[in-house]
Design a protein around this motif. Structure first.
Motif, PDB file in Angstrom:
ATOM      1  N   GLU A  28       0.809  -1.222   0.000  1.00  7.69           N
ATOM      2  CA  GLU A  28       0.000   0.000   0.000  1.00  7.69           C
ATOM      3  C   GLU A  28       0.844   1.276   0.000  1.00  7.69           C
ATOM      4  O   GLU A  28       0.304   2.368  -0.136  1.00  7.69           O
ATOM      5  CB  GLU A  28      -0.941   0.012   1.211  1.00  7.69           C
ATOM      6  N   LEU A  29       2.141   1.144   0.142  1.00 10.38           N
ATOM      7  CA  LEU A  29       3.019   2.308   0.193  1.00 10.38           C
ATOM      8  C   LEU A  29       3.497   2.671  -1.211  1.00 10.38           C
ATOM      9  O   LEU A  29       3.677   1.807  -2.060  1.00 10.38           O
ATOM     10  CB  LEU A  29       4.227   2.025   1.098  1.00 10.38           C
ATOM     11  N   GLU A  30       3.737   3.955  -1.422  1.00 16.63           N
ATOM     12  CA  GLU A  30       4.226   4.405  -2.719  1.00 16.63           C
ATOM     13  C   GLU A  30       5.736   4.228  -2.814  1.00 16.63           C
ATOM     14  O   GLU A  30       6.446   4.292  -1.819  1.00 16.63           O
ATOM     15  CB  GLU A  30       3.881   5.884  -2.915  1.00 16.63           C
ATOM     16  N   ASN A  31       6.195   4.032  -4.037  1.00 18.19           N
ATOM     17  CA  ASN A  31       7.622   3.999  -4.354  1.00 18.19           C
ATOM     18  C   ASN A  31       8.411   2.919  -3.614  1.00 18.19           C
ATOM     19  O   ASN A  31       9.537   3.157  -3.181  1.00 18.19           O
ATOM     20  CB  ASN A  31       8.257   5.370  -4.100  1.00 18.19           C
ATOM     21  N   THR A  32       7.835   1.751  -3.456  1.00 13.71           N
ATOM     22  CA  THR A  32       8.576   0.641  -2.856  1.00 13.71           C
ATOM     23  C   THR A  32       9.054  -0.289  -3.965  1.00 13.71           C
ATOM     24  O   THR A  32       8.442  -0.372  -5.024  1.00 13.71           O
ATOM     25  CB  THR A  32       7.713  -0.151  -1.850  1.00 13.71           C
ATOM     26  N   VAL A  33      10.144  -0.963  -3.713  1.00 16.52           N
ATOM     27  CA  VAL A  33      10.725  -1.842  -4.727  1.00 16.52           C
ATOM     28  C   VAL A  33      10.293  -3.291  -4.569  1.00 16.52           C
ATOM     29  O   VAL A  33      10.659  -4.139  -5.376  1.00 16.52           O
ATOM     30  CB  VAL A  33      12.265  -1.751  -4.710  1.00 16.52           C
ATOM     31  N   THR A  34       9.537  -3.577  -3.528  1.00 14.96           N
ATOM     32  CA  THR A  34       9.078  -4.938  -3.280  1.00 14.96           C
ATOM     33  C   THR A  34       7.726  -4.881  -2.589  1.00 14.96           C
ATOM     34  O   THR A  34       7.286  -3.811  -2.142  1.00 14.96           O
ATOM     35  CB  THR A  34      10.110  -5.710  -2.427  1.00 14.96           C
ATOM     36  N   SER A  35       7.068  -6.015  -2.471  1.00 17.67           N
ATOM     37  CA  SER A  35       5.758  -6.072  -1.815  1.00 17.67           C
ATOM     38  C   SER A  35       5.864  -6.355  -0.324  1.00 17.67           C
ATOM     39  O   SER A  35       5.031  -5.897   0.457  1.00 17.67           O
ATOM     40  CB  SER A  35       4.894  -7.150  -2.466  1.00 17.67           C
ATOM     41  N   TYR A  36       6.873  -7.142   0.071  1.00 15.51           N
ATOM     42  CA  TYR A  36       7.008  -7.544   1.475  1.00 15.51           C
ATOM     43  C   TYR A  36       8.465  -7.528   1.912  1.00 15.51           C
ATOM     44  O   TYR A  36       9.352  -7.852   1.124  1.00 15.51           O
ATOM     45  CB  TYR A  36       6.482  -8.970   1.687  1.00 15.51           C
ATOM     46  N   PHE A  37       8.656  -7.199   3.184  1.00 16.60           N
ATOM     47  CA  PHE A  37       9.917  -7.445   3.882  1.00 16.60           C
ATOM     48  C   PHE A  37       9.646  -8.505   4.925  1.00 16.60           C
ATOM     49  O   PHE A  37       8.604  -8.452   5.604  1.00 16.60           O
ATOM     50  CB  PHE A  37      10.413  -6.207   4.640  1.00 16.60           C
ATOM     51  N   ILE A  38      10.555  -9.435   5.073  1.00 16.21           N
ATOM     52  CA  ILE A  38      10.559 -10.331   6.231  1.00 16.21           C
ATOM     53  C   ILE A  38      11.844 -10.021   6.970  1.00 16.21           C
ATOM     54  O   ILE A  38      12.927 -10.031   6.376  1.00 16.21           O
ATOM     55  CB  ILE A  38      10.496 -11.809   5.828  1.00 16.21           C
ATOM     56  N   ILE A  39      11.713  -9.702   8.254  1.00 11.97           N
ATOM     57  CA  ILE A  39      12.857  -9.315   9.070  1.00 11.97           C
ATOM     58  C   ILE A  39      12.963 -10.292  10.233  1.00 11.97           C
ATOM     59  O   ILE A  39      11.957 -10.622  10.867  1.00 11.97           O
ATOM     60  CB  ILE A  39      12.686  -7.873   9.604  1.00 11.97           C
ATOM     61  N   CYS A  40      14.182 -10.740  10.507  1.00 17.57           N
ATOM     62  CA  CYS A  40      14.425 -11.605  11.653  1.00 17.57           C
ATOM     63  C   CYS A  40      15.856 -11.402  12.113  1.00 17.57           C
ATOM     64  O   CYS A  40      16.619 -10.682  11.470  1.00 17.57           O
ATOM     65  CB  CYS A  40      14.171 -13.070  11.318  1.00 17.57           C
ATOM     66  N   LYS A  66       2.040  -2.184   7.011  1.00 16.47           N
ATOM     67  CA  LYS A  66       1.302  -3.086   7.891  1.00 16.47           C
ATOM     68  C   LYS A  66       2.285  -4.127   8.420  1.00 16.47           C
ATOM     69  O   LYS A  66       2.987  -4.785   7.655  1.00 16.47           O
ATOM     70  CB  LYS A  66       0.175  -3.763   7.134  1.00 16.47           C
ATOM     71  N   SER A  67       2.339  -4.266   9.720  1.00 15.16           N
ATOM     72  CA  SER A  67       3.323  -5.143  10.374  1.00 15.16           C
ATOM     73  C   SER A  67       2.615  -6.337  11.005  1.00 15.16           C
ATOM     74  O   SER A  67       1.603  -6.171  11.707  1.00 15.16           O
ATOM     75  CB  SER A  67       4.070  -4.343  11.443  1.00 15.16           C
ATOM     76  N   THR A  68       3.159  -7.528  10.777  1.00 13.81           N
ATOM     77  CA  THR A  68       2.625  -8.748  11.369  1.00 13.81           C
ATOM     78  C   THR A  68       3.752  -9.486  12.065  1.00 13.81           C
ATOM     79  O   THR A  68       4.761  -9.821  11.435  1.00 13.81           O
ATOM     80  CB  THR A  68       2.011  -9.664  10.293  1.00 13.81           C
ATOM     81  N   VAL A  69       3.599  -9.716  13.354  1.00 17.45           N
ATOM     82  CA  VAL A  69       4.579 -10.487  14.120  1.00 17.45           C
ATOM     83  C   VAL A  69       4.260 -11.958  13.910  1.00 17.45           C
ATOM     84  O   VAL A  69       3.127 -12.389  14.081  1.00 17.45           O
ATOM     85  CB  VAL A  69       4.531 -10.132  15.618  1.00 17.45           C
TER      86      VAL A  69
END
Length: 123
Positions: free
Chosen positions: A34-46, A115-118
């Motif tokens: 939903e954000l503008e000007n992003t290079v990907t759809s999702y980040f997964i961070i760990c 949008k963040s999902t744990v």
């Protein structure tokens, strides 16, 4: 015969499973669609507790995604130091940190509008 597209949901599921296989910590999924000007759809961070664990997480993700989905990351960087490894699967970018490096860069705050999902782990 053409190669079928792998669904993003299946890719995310296999990446998370790969992280959990070697007990990666604090898994978060950021939805950037939903954000503008992003290079990907999702980040997964760990994060892992050492450079050895960070690289083990990366290797586990690569093995699982390759075995289950027959896909390889488009680009991987940072494995030499094992402090912050970025894995680019085009629609999903994985960031595997050592804890102190993750706290320093604080991508969750930087991308705070996403949008963040744990992801709750079972260990």
């Amino acid at each position: 015969m053409t190669k079928q597209e792998v669904s993003t949901d299946a890719l995310i599921a296999q990446i998370v499973a790969g992280i959990e296989d070697v007990k990666g910590n604090n898994i978060i999924l950021l939805d950037l669609k939903e954000l503008e000007n992003t290079v990907t759809s999702y980040f997964i961070i760990c994060n892992g507790n050492s450079n050895t664990q960070v690289n083990a997480i990366v290797n586990s993700i690569q093995r699982r995604v390759r075995k289950e989905l027959h896909e390889n990351a488009w680009h991987v960087e940072g494995t030499d130091q094992g402090e912050w490894v970025l894995m680019d699967y085009v629609n999903v970018v994985v960031h595997v940190f050592q804890k102190q490096i993750r706290e320093y860069y604080d991508l969750e705050e930087l991308w705070g509008d996403a949008k963040s999902t744990v992801i709750e782990s079972t260990y």
